[in-house]
Write a protein that holds these residues in place. Structure first.
Motif, short mmCIF file in Angstrom:
data_model
loop_
_atom_site.label_atom_id
_atom_site.label_comp_id
_atom_site.label_asym_id
_atom_site.label_seq_id
_atom_site.Cartn_x
_atom_site.Cartn_y
_atom_site.Cartn_z
N ASN A 128 -23.06 -21.82 27.32
CA ASN A 128 -23.11 -20.37 28.43
C ASN A 128 -24.17 -21.26 29.69
O ASN A 128 -24.73 -20.33 29.27
CB ASN A 128 -24.36 -19.70 28.03
N LEU A 129 -23.81 -22.03 29.77
CA LEU A 129 -24.04 -23.04 31.33
C LEU A 129 -23.12 -23.15 32.26
O LEU A 129 -21.96 -23.17 31.83
CB LEU A 129 -24.62 -24.68 30.69
N ILE A 130 -24.02 -22.98 33.40
CA ILE A 130 -22.83 -23.54 34.61
C ILE A 130 -23.18 -25.15 34.71
O ILE A 130 -24.76 -25.35 35.94
CB ILE A 130 -21.86 -23.41 35.84
N PHE A 131 -22.67 -26.23 34.57
CA PHE A 131 -23.16 -27.80 35.09
C PHE A 131 -22.28 -27.67 36.70
O PHE A 131 -21.25 -27.52 36.81
CB PHE A 131 -22.19 -28.53 34.17
N VAL A 132 -23.53 -28.20 37.49
CA VAL A 132 -23.49 -28.53 38.91
C VAL A 132 -23.22 -29.77 39.45
O VAL A 132 -24.51 -30.75 39.23
CB VAL A 132 -24.22 -27.56 39.96
N TYR A 133 -22.24 -30.22 39.55
CA TYR A 133 -21.47 -31.63 39.74
C TYR A 133 -21.65 -31.78 41.40
O TYR A 133 -20.92 -30.69 42.39
CB TYR A 133 -20.70 -32.60 39.57
N ARG A 134 -22.60 -32.83 42.61
CA ARG A 134 -21.84 -33.52 43.20
C ARG A 134 -20.95 -34.43 43.83
O ARG A 134 -20.80 -34.71 42.87
CB ARG A 134 -23.11 -33.82 44.27
N VAL A 135 -19.74 -34.20 43.79
CA VAL A 135 -18.90 -34.82 44.64
C VAL A 135 -18.91 -35.83 46.05
O VAL A 135 -19.27 -35.15 47.16
CB VAL A 135 -17.00 -34.00 44.72
N ASN A 136 -18.81 -36.85 44.96
CA ASN A 136 -18.60 -37.91 46.47
C ASN A 136 -17.66 -38.78 46.83
O ASN A 136 -16.68 -39.13 45.28
CB ASN A 136 -19.84 -38.76 45.76
N ASN A 137 -17.79 -39.08 47.83
CA ASN A 137 -16.60 -40.84 47.84
C ASN A 137 -15.55 -39.61 47.74
O ASN A 137 -14.54 -40.94 47.12
CB ASN A 137 -17.02 -41.46 46.60
N GLY A 138 -15.07 -38.76 48.03
CA GLY A 138 -13.87 -38.59 48.23
C GLY A 138 -13.08 -37.73 46.60
O GLY A 138 -11.85 -37.54 46.55
N GLY A 139 -13.71 -37.25 45.37
CA GLY A 139 -13.53 -36.97 44.78
C GLY A 139 -13.49 -38.28 43.54
O GLY A 139 -13.05 -38.24 42.20
N ARG A 140 -14.61 -39.13 43.85
CA ARG A 140 -14.35 -40.84 43.17
C ARG A 140 -15.48 -41.07 42.55
O ARG A 140 -15.94 -42.17 41.23
CB ARG A 140 -13.77 -41.98 43.60
N SER A 141 -16.21 -40.05 43.07
CA SER A 141 -17.52 -40.32 41.84
C SER A 141 -17.92 -39.09 41.63
O SER A 141 -18.13 -38.27 42.21
CB SER A 141 -18.63 -41.57 42.82
N PHE A 142 -19.20 -38.90 40.93
CA PHE A 142 -20.08 -37.62 40.63
C PHE A 142 -21.33 -37.50 40.00
O PHE A 142 -21.64 -38.33 39.38
CB PHE A 142 -18.98 -36.54 39.86
N ARG A 170 -16.69 -26.04 48.74
CA ARG A 170 -17.21 -26.74 49.93
C ARG A 170 -18.64 -25.94 50.04
O ARG A 170 -18.09 -25.85 51.03
CB ARG A 170 -15.46 -27.05 50.42
N TYR A 171 -19.57 -26.47 50.80
CA TYR A 171 -20.38 -25.86 51.39
C TYR A 171 -21.41 -26.81 52.56
O TYR A 171 -21.81 -27.46 51.57
CB TYR A 171 -21.79 -25.82 50.13
N GLY A 172 -20.40 -26.30 53.75
CA GLY A 172 -21.15 -27.66 54.71
C GLY A 172 -20.46 -28.76 54.42
O GLY A 172 -19.74 -28.31 54.26
N LYS A 173 -21.44 -29.86 54.47
CA LYS A 173 -20.77 -30.64 54.67
C LYS A 173 -20.70 -31.36 52.88
O LYS A 173 -20.47 -32.24 51.96
CB LYS A 173 -21.65 -31.93 54.95
N ASP A 174 -21.81 -30.24 52.36
CA ASP A 174 -21.77 -31.10 50.64
C ASP A 174 -20.41 -30.19 49.67
O ASP A 174 -20.07 -29.26 49.86
CB ASP A 174 -22.69 -30.37 49.44
N THR A 175 -19.56 -31.07 49.02
CA THR A 175 -18.53 -30.58 47.32
C THR A 175 -19.81 -30.45 46.14
O THR A 175 -19.74 -31.44 46.55
CB THR A 175 -17.06 -31.05 47.87
N PHE A 176 -18.59 -29.23 45.43
CA PHE A 176 -19.88 -28.83 44.27
C PHE A 176 -18.97 -28.91 43.33
O PHE A 176 -17.34 -28.19 43.45
CB PHE A 176 -20.77 -27.56 44.53
N LEU A 177 -18.58 -29.46 42.04
CA LEU A 177 -17.57 -29.13 41.36
C LEU A 177 -18.47 -28.31 40.42
O LEU A 177 -19.56 -28.74 40.13
CB LEU A 177 -17.46 -30.68 40.41
#
Length: 771
Positions: A381-395, A366-373
């Motif tokens: 050999n990748l790191i996939f970065v998803y923004r977590v929205n709607n309390g974890g109901r959408s990505f 949780r970086y400030g107001k943003d939550t990342f998965l």
């Protein structure tokens, strides 16, 4: 009366629909980008440094980083080195320049580590064999780098997690199966269990409790084999049972199992499940009722958790899944990770028959107001970065980051806007070093990828990889063409739009031999469907239309280990990719072939007097020592002649060699080449662009060997500083190069099809280098 659109309501609706379609087309199809990838301005993670963990040992010693955590002040990384039997430490006070702090021997194989206050809790596998598993918990004072307490765990540990309130540690005792016994089938006793440690006192007073996991998982209730664990703010631990495709929730305060359920199955489509030697990446397969078999797990909040579904025994859904605490699926990624890996040239085709990109682990920050998965893909050999929205109901997929080979441990450090990934594979001879990769969340665009592909008509991304040659379009300054080498079958040319970042592969041209030209001289390179299997190392737009391709040969005469299996060829294809001409080397030259053959081709002159210049990688039999050939082929007269190019001397620290990997024309008599060694990472010394002229020199035919005229070279650019500026380790195979009308030189590396490399492709632009 003047009528407006208001008088024609149906027409107005029709025009609105057309407008919406146009916007959607430009947003998704027209720019060739996946709607899942976020490219708008904003905050993105960018790689800032890579720390090779051998710096805590020696350059010749195998040393790995598998799981990583960070001290409570965010300044020291602590990682497991299973190969060395150590816990390593890295100073990241200045994360752009991480520094070694040494390592601590722990008398066994550390499998995981987690930080609790001033201590690092390392779990150590001390098993003598699979039938008698054993392990220890070592409590390490981080500041002093000393073990201050040890606990017998009663079995082989695999993972550890600390509760957010710092009161508990949960340790998974896997007691893993012997894959060599009975084909690796389950059940194999002893079963695993969970250990809970009460850690809210001094280590000498810590208390251990055991939670039995036998009898709950299906289909092997007698062999739980728990894999990963994480604890939420309510002190509920989620445990994955990878081989059983199962999950359990444990109240760590009481040690009571409060729920357990299957991870379920998923139907996958548009994936590649085959590793054919005669085909390319094909996103046309399906898998029904595929068991997820989760590996890493992390809580999103107290209600939801996410699993990385790597698979192991007979499953693996190549994705991640979000569950609620009742075991209901909230979100599943399906084929999205495989497709994104394909889009970025990171898809590991040699793993298609197994589990594709193989997501291994997850973390949440949780970086400030943003939550990342964050999802670590072991094979892509990748790191996939998803923004977590709607309390974890959408990505929403925000970006994809390059990592070291086989990333498993990932650690979000929100307090410092940092992210760390641990790549565990280390093999100096293959040019791979185990690294800790550091990323920073910044108010700037994402630096990676540098190349991505558009979608095909079926909605799947254009597959690509192993780029080995570049050429600009003769009529469009923004279009370049690339070709892949022999790692992939069914040779093809890629059309790139280079006017944007990342460059976009807009189309693919599959090469064919409908006229039978290639079949006449090399029938073994032609497939039954008419496609061909060249080892395309160079490409040049032709003055006669279409393209010239330099196809490298393989083998050497008289070499039993590397006998000749493929000739060096120049192949001309029309703009549709059909072969209309094949050029062989002179017979007297052919017999001197070594397996380091043609690496680039440059076309000069007009259609009626086209001349080709080709770069040989290294010296051939009987050639002048330290010199490599530059061939000249007069197309109209079908005549070969040669020059010599003097190579820089290799640094023999790791047994390296130096050769050419590309040639481009800067005029009718002036050229540029890429000269490089076969070293990567900190062993790399030579990644250079030289220019030379043939003015005043006359190329000679084969009978004059080895007395060909020698060109004089001038350094144009040292690529090492540019390669290091990406924050990654230096890439070995800098192979493609072209120049646009502004004097910018574009350079690209060959990522080896993500086999023996981290799969990274860097398309570099050296602006105004020639002006």
């Amino acid at each position: 009366m003047v009528k407006t659109l208001n008088h024609y309501p149906y027409l107005r609706v029709f025009i609105c629909l057309i407008g919406l379609w146009f916007i959607a087309f430009n947003a998704y199809a027209g720019d060739g980008r996946s709607p899942r990838q976020h490219h708008e301005p904003g905050r993105f993670f960018n790689r800032i440094a890579s720390f090779p963990v051998y710096l805590n040992a020696s350059i010749d010693q195998q040393s790995v980083s598998e799981i990583v955590d960070v001290s409570k002040d965010g300044n020291i990384l602590i990682y497991t080195d299973g190969a060395g039997g150590k816990i390593g430490f890295v100073d990241i006070h200045d994360p752009d320049h991480p520094q070694p702090l040494g390592s601590l021997e722990v008398e066994g194989e550390p499998t995981s580590v987690a930080v609790a206050g001033n201590y690092a809790l390392a779990v150590i596998n001390t098993s003598g064999d699979f039938d008698n598993p054993s392990g220890l918990l070592r409590v390490i004072d981080i500041a002093q780098q000393t073990v201050i307490q040890s606990f017998d765990l009663g079995g082989q540990p695999d993972a550890i997690a600390i509760s957010p309130d710092g009161k508990y540690a949960a340790i998974v005792i896997e007691n893993e199966r012997d894959e060599a016994f009975n084909g690796g089938k389950l059940p194999q006793r002893p079963s695993g269990f969970l250990v809970i440690v009460d850690i809210d006192d001094e280590p000498a007073k810590w208390r251990m409790r055991q939670v039995g996991l036998t009898g709950i998982a299906y289909p092997y209730p007698s062999d739980a084999e728990p894999e990963y664990v994480d604890i939420n703010d309510d002190n509920v631990a989620v445990v994955t049972f990878q081989e059983n495709n199962y999950l359990a929730l444990v109240d760590v305060a009481s040690g009571r199992i409060i729920d357990h359920f299957s991870a379920g199955t998923v139907d996958l489509s548009a994936i590649d499940t085959r590793e054919e030697s005669t085909a390319f990446i094909r996103l046309t397969d399906r898998q029904s009722q595929r068991a997820r078999e989760p590996d890493g797990v992390a809580w999103l909040n107290t209600e939801l958790f996410v699993t990385a579904n790597e698979g192991d025994l007979d499953g693996g859904s190549r994705d991640f899944t979000v569950f609620d605490h009742h075991g209901r699926v909230v979100f599943t990624a399906g084929n999205a990770l495989d497709h994104q890996a394909v889009r970025l040239g990171h898809y590991p085709d040699k793993r298609s028959g197994n589990k594709g990109n193989e997501p291994e682990n997850v973390d949440v920050g949780r970086y400030g107001k943003d939550t990342f998965l964050f999802i670590a893909s072991e094979r892509a050999n990748l790191i996939f970065v998803y923004r977590v929205n709607n309390g974890g109901r959408s990505f929403r997929l925000m970006q994809t980051l390059p990592a070291g080979v086989a990333p498993e441990g990932i650690k979000a450090i929100p307090g410092r806007n940092l992210l760390v990934a641990a790549g565990e594979v280390d093999d100096r001879k293959k040019g791979i070093r185990s690294v800790l990769t550091l990323y920073r969340l910044q108010d700037k665009p994402a630096g990676y990828p540098t190349v991505e592909s558009a979608n095909r008509n079926d909605g799947t991304p254009i597959p690509w990889g192993a780029l080995s040659g570049l050429s600009m379009d003769l009529y469009d300054e923004h279009i370049a063409y690339a070709i892949h080498d022999g790692f992939f079958r069914q040779s093809r040319i890629y059309k790139l739009n280079t006017s944007r970042h990342p460059a976009v592969i807009q189309a693919e041209i599959v090469l064919t031999d409908s006229r039978g030209r290639l079949a006449e001289v090399a029938p073994d390179l032609v497939n039954a469907d008419g496609t061909v299997n060249l080892d395309g190392e160079g490409i040049s737009s032709s003055a006669n239309g279409g393209f010239w391709i330099a196809s490298e040969g393989a083998g050497s005469p008289g070499d039993e280990k590397k006998s000749i299996t493929r000739k060096n060829l120049l192949v001309h294809v029309d703009r549709f990719g059909d072969i209309d001409r094949v050029v062989l080397l002179p017979g007297a030259t052919d017999v001197k072939q070594k397996h380091f053959g043609l690496q680039g081709v440059a076309s000069v002159g007009k259609s009626d007097n086209e001349v080709l210049f080709v770069a040989f990688q290294r010296e051939w039999l009987g050639d002048r020592s330290g010199h490599v050939r530059v061939g000249r082929y007069d197309v109209a007269n079908a005549e070969w002649s040669f020059y010599y190019y003097p190579l820089d001397k290799a640094d023999s620290a790791n047994g390296g060699w130096v050769g050419l990997s590309e040639i481009i024309a800067l005029g009718d008599q002036e050229f540029a080449v890429i000269e490089r060694d076969n070293q990567a990472n900190n062993d790399a010394r030579i990644k250079r662009i030289y220019r030379f002229t043939i003015a005043g020199l006359s190329a000679l035919t084969e009978e004059h060997a080895p007395f060909f005229p020698v060109v004089q070279k001038t350094l144009l650019a040292d690529l090492l500083p540019t390669l290091k500026a990406s924050g990654g380790m230096v890439l070995e195979k800098i192979e493609g190069m072209t120049v646009n009308e502004h004097g910018d030189i574009l350079v690209v590396n060959d990522n080896d099809g993500v086999d023996g490399s981290n799969g990274e492709t860097q398309l570099l632009t050296l602006q105004h280098l020639l002006h």
